[in-house]
Enzyme design. Structure first.
Site, PDB file in Angstrom:
ATOM      1  N   SER A 124      39.405  38.579  45.388  1.00 29.56           N
ATOM      2  CA  SER A 124      39.244  39.454  44.228  1.00 29.56           C
ATOM      3  C   SER A 124      38.662  38.691  43.053  1.00 29.56           C
ATOM      4  O   SER A 124      38.930  37.499  42.876  1.00 29.56           O
ATOM      5  CB  SER A 124      40.622  40.011  43.834  1.00 29.56           C
ATOM      6  OG  SER A 124      40.574  40.608  42.561  1.00 29.56           O
ATOM      7  N   TYR A 149      49.696  38.327  41.260  1.00 27.95           N
ATOM      8  CA  TYR A 149      48.772  38.897  42.259  1.00 27.95           C
ATOM      9  C   TYR A 149      47.500  38.051  42.320  1.00 27.95           C
ATOM     10  O   TYR A 149      47.105  37.575  43.393  1.00 27.95           O
ATOM     11  CB  TYR A 149      48.409  40.345  41.922  1.00 27.95           C
ATOM     12  CG  TYR A 149      47.196  40.816  42.672  1.00 27.95           C
ATOM     13  CD1 TYR A 149      45.941  40.862  42.051  1.00 27.95           C
ATOM     14  CD2 TYR A 149      47.284  41.163  44.013  1.00 27.95           C
ATOM     15  CE1 TYR A 149      44.817  41.248  42.754  1.00 27.95           C
ATOM     16  CE2 TYR A 149      46.163  41.553  44.720  1.00 27.95           C
ATOM     17  CZ  TYR A 149      44.936  41.592  44.081  1.00 27.95           C
ATOM     18  OH  TYR A 149      43.814  41.971  44.786  1.00 27.95           O
ATOM     19  N   LYS A 153      45.850  35.380  45.371  1.00 26.24           N
ATOM     20  CA  LYS A 153      44.484  35.394  45.905  1.00 26.24           C
ATOM     21  C   LYS A 153      43.839  34.013  45.763  1.00 26.24           C
ATOM     22  O   LYS A 153      43.202  33.507  46.694  1.00 26.24           O
ATOM     23  CB  LYS A 153      43.631  36.449  45.179  1.00 26.24           C
ATOM     24  CG  LYS A 153      44.026  37.887  45.462  1.00 26.24           C
ATOM     25  CD  LYS A 153      43.815  38.261  46.928  1.00 26.24           C
ATOM     26  CE  LYS A 153      44.003  39.746  47.179  1.00 26.24           C
ATOM     27  NZ  LYS A 153      43.828  40.131  48.582  1.00 26.24           N
TER      28      LYS A 153
HETATM   29  C1  WQD Z   1      39.301  49.307  34.710  1.00 26.97           C
HETATM   30  C2  WQD Z   1      39.029  49.615  33.248  1.00 26.97           C
HETATM   31  C3  WQD Z   1      40.944  49.343  31.839  1.00 26.97           C
HETATM   32  C4  WQD Z   1      43.193  52.657  33.665  1.00 26.97           C
HETATM   33  C5  WQD Z   1      42.165  45.873  38.721  1.00 26.97           C
HETATM   34  C6  WQD Z   1      42.794  44.621  39.218  1.00 26.97           C
HETATM   35  C7  WQD Z   1      41.835  43.875  40.098  1.00 26.97           C
HETATM   36  C8  WQD Z   1      41.318  44.766  41.194  1.00 26.97           C
HETATM   37  C9  WQD Z   1      40.736  46.044  40.625  1.00 26.97           C
HETATM   38  C10 WQD Z   1      42.564  44.303  43.197  1.00 26.97           C
HETATM   39  C11 WQD Z   1      39.678  48.627  32.285  1.00 26.97           C
HETATM   40  C12 WQD Z   1      40.500  50.810  31.880  1.00 26.97           C
HETATM   41  C13 WQD Z   1      42.227  51.721  33.358  1.00 26.97           C
HETATM   42  C14 WQD Z   1      43.513  53.670  32.722  1.00 26.97           C
HETATM   43  C15 WQD Z   1      41.874  52.760  31.235  1.00 26.97           C
HETATM   44  N1  WQD Z   1      42.349  45.077  42.097  1.00 26.97           N
HETATM   45  N2  WQD Z   1      41.578  51.771  32.173  1.00 26.97           N
HETATM   46  N3  WQD Z   1      42.825  53.674  31.529  1.00 26.97           N
HETATM   47  O1  WQD Z   1      42.001  46.154  35.634  1.00 26.97           O
HETATM   48  O2  WQD Z   1      39.482  45.954  36.051  1.00 26.97           O
HETATM   49  O3  WQD Z   1      41.052  45.562  37.921  1.00 26.97           O
HETATM   50  O4  WQD Z   1      41.759  46.656  39.821  1.00 26.97           O
HETATM   51  O5  WQD Z   1      41.975  43.323  43.545  1.00 26.97           O
HETATM   52  O6  WQD Z   1      42.510  42.768  40.650  1.00 26.97           O
HETATM   53  O7  WQD Z   1      43.065  43.814  38.075  1.00 26.97           O
HETATM   54  O8  WQD Z   1      40.758  47.857  37.060  1.00 26.97           O
HETATM   55  O9  WQD Z   1      40.756  50.305  37.117  1.00 26.97           O
HETATM   56  O10 WQD Z   1      42.816  49.110  36.204  1.00 26.97           O
HETATM   57  O11 WQD Z   1      40.704  49.139  34.862  1.00 26.97           O
HETATM   58  O12 WQD Z   1      41.275  52.794  30.133  1.00 26.97           O
HETATM   59  O13 WQD Z   1      44.392  54.563  32.925  1.00 26.97           O
HETATM   60  O14 WQD Z   1      39.577  50.887  32.935  1.00 26.97           O
HETATM   61  O15 WQD Z   1      41.340  48.978  30.526  1.00 26.97           O
HETATM   62  O16 WQD Z   1      38.823  48.449  31.180  1.00 26.97           O
HETATM   63  P1  WQD Z   1      40.831  46.345  36.538  1.00 26.97           P
HETATM   64  P2  WQD Z   1      41.332  49.162  36.347  1.00 26.97           P
END
Ligand code: WQD
Length: 336
Positions: A124, A149, A153
């Site tokens: 990741s 997490y 990885k």
């Molecule tokens: C994306 C963007 C949030 C939810 C995570 C893990 C990573 C990988 C992918 C496994 C950010 C914004 C999110 C919400 C929002 N997983 N957001 N409202 O954090 O980039 O990555 O998932 O490997 O390890 O860290 O993904 O989809 O949570 O967030 O505004 O309800 O959407 O702030 O900018 P992230 P995400």
């Protein structure tokens, strides 16, 4: 090749099983179904047009993995098994170390015991110490990350490197995913999160379906074009095809590659894409930033382009349209 997919009943695993079959390989799934369903494997097999054996078992048990390898004449392993919720890992670090590290070690041990030397690991972008734009594979990776997490990885990447150093026959690929989204265009398989989705796209899909009242946008004061977080959203089919390309490009040693599009999408851009797919506005509100979130995280995918002869081709709009189709047809995921 006959390929064992540990954790293969999950979101990435099922799509990879379909892609493998489409390229003439024979996937076999090993999954304990703690966070996935047998129905997902059944549907992947229907899409692929061939039987996909499912072994229900613990990838953390080398004997179970070894028996699956022996029973199915396995020639390569793609290791997806593991826990993957960032927030949950902070609350339950020991479970994350036991399951994630344990299943990687057990799988590598079972492979060594059965003479299987082709291994692809689901890593990741969270392993990068400093998120940013255009991340290259030689950017600092560490365990001083924001969450257990991500640390598991990074640790497993080190375990793979050590295993390859000790066994020159081992052919390994470490694939660093950016933000996987989307679903198979058939609408038959897709992301089926348990409980309240942590990730943006599955949460937004539930807002669009009327299951969640409103999208909370975690901050619009980031140093990005529209102030909201920017990520590299990659269609799960592109990601799946990246695994097939890596499997077919394996050589002795360890190949580390980013699987991303190289393009950034903001939260607001994802929201607008979803509104276009559903044909109306979606309720949303801006709330304070989520602790630990970075402003931007996108890949430089050029190494994968060169060494895997692979490139993400699908657009954000396609991924959102495929997500919406899956959500509409399966409001309760695989639970029917
Ligand atoms: C994306 C963007 C949030 C939810 C995570 C893990 C990573 C990988 C992918 C496994 C950010 C914004 C999110 C919400 C929002 N997983 N957001 N409202 O954090 O980039 O990555 O998932 O490997 O390890 O860290 O993904 O989809 O949570 O967030 O505004 O309800 O959407 O702030 O900018 P992230 P995400």
């Amino acid at each position: 090749m006959r390929v064992l997919l540990t954790g293969g009943a999950g979101f990435i695993g099922t799509h990879t099983a379909v892609a493998l079959a489409e390229h003439g390989h024979e996937p076999v799934v090993l999954d304990d179904l703690s966070n996935a369903s047998e129905e997902a494997v059944r549907r992947a097999a229907a899409i692929a047009g061939l039987e996909i054996p499912l072994v229900v078992g613990d990838a953390g048990d080398a004997a179970v993995v070894g028996r699956a390898i022996a029973d199915h004449g396995i020639e390569a392993v793609i290791h997806f098994a593991g826990l993957k919720a960032v927030g949950e890992s902070v609350a339950q670090p020991l479970a994350y170390y036991r399951v994630n590290i344990g299943s990687a070690v057990a799988t590598l041990e079972a492979m060594a015991a059965h003479g299987v030397d082709r291994f692809v690991f689901s890593s990741s972008a969270t392993v990068y110490e400093q998120p940013g734009a255009g991340l290259r594979e030689d950017a600092p990776v560490g365990i001083d990350l924001g969450n257990p997490y991500g640390r598991t990885k990074a640790m497993i990447e080190a375990i793979v490197a050590d295993a390859a150093a000790a066994d020159p026959a081992l052919r390994a690929a470490v694939l660093r995913y950016f933000n996987p989204i989307g679903a198979h265009p058939s609408g038959e398989i897709g992301e089926d999160p348990k409980g309240v989705p942590n990730n943006l796209v599955p949460f937004l899909a539930q807002v669009a379906a009327g299951e969640r009242a409103s999208l909370r946008i975690f901050g619009d004061d980031y140093p990005t074009p529209d102030g909201t977080g920017v990520r590299d959203y990659i269609h799960v089919l592109d990601l799946a095809e990246g695994h097939v390309a890596a499997l077919e490009a394996l050589e002795p040693g360890v190949l580390v590659a980013n699987l991303g599009t190289g393009r950034g999408g903001s939260v607001l851009e994802v929201l607008r894409a979803f509104e276009a797919a559903v044909g109306h506005d979606l309720p949303h509100e801006v709330v304070p930033r989520r602790p630990g979130d970075a402003a931007i995280s996108t890949a430089d995918p050029s190494r994968a382009h060169e060494l895997l002869a692979w490139r993400a081709t699908r657009t954000l709009d396609e991924a959102i349209a495929d997500t919406w189709r899956w959500q509409q047809r399966n409001p309760r995921g695989f639970r029917g």
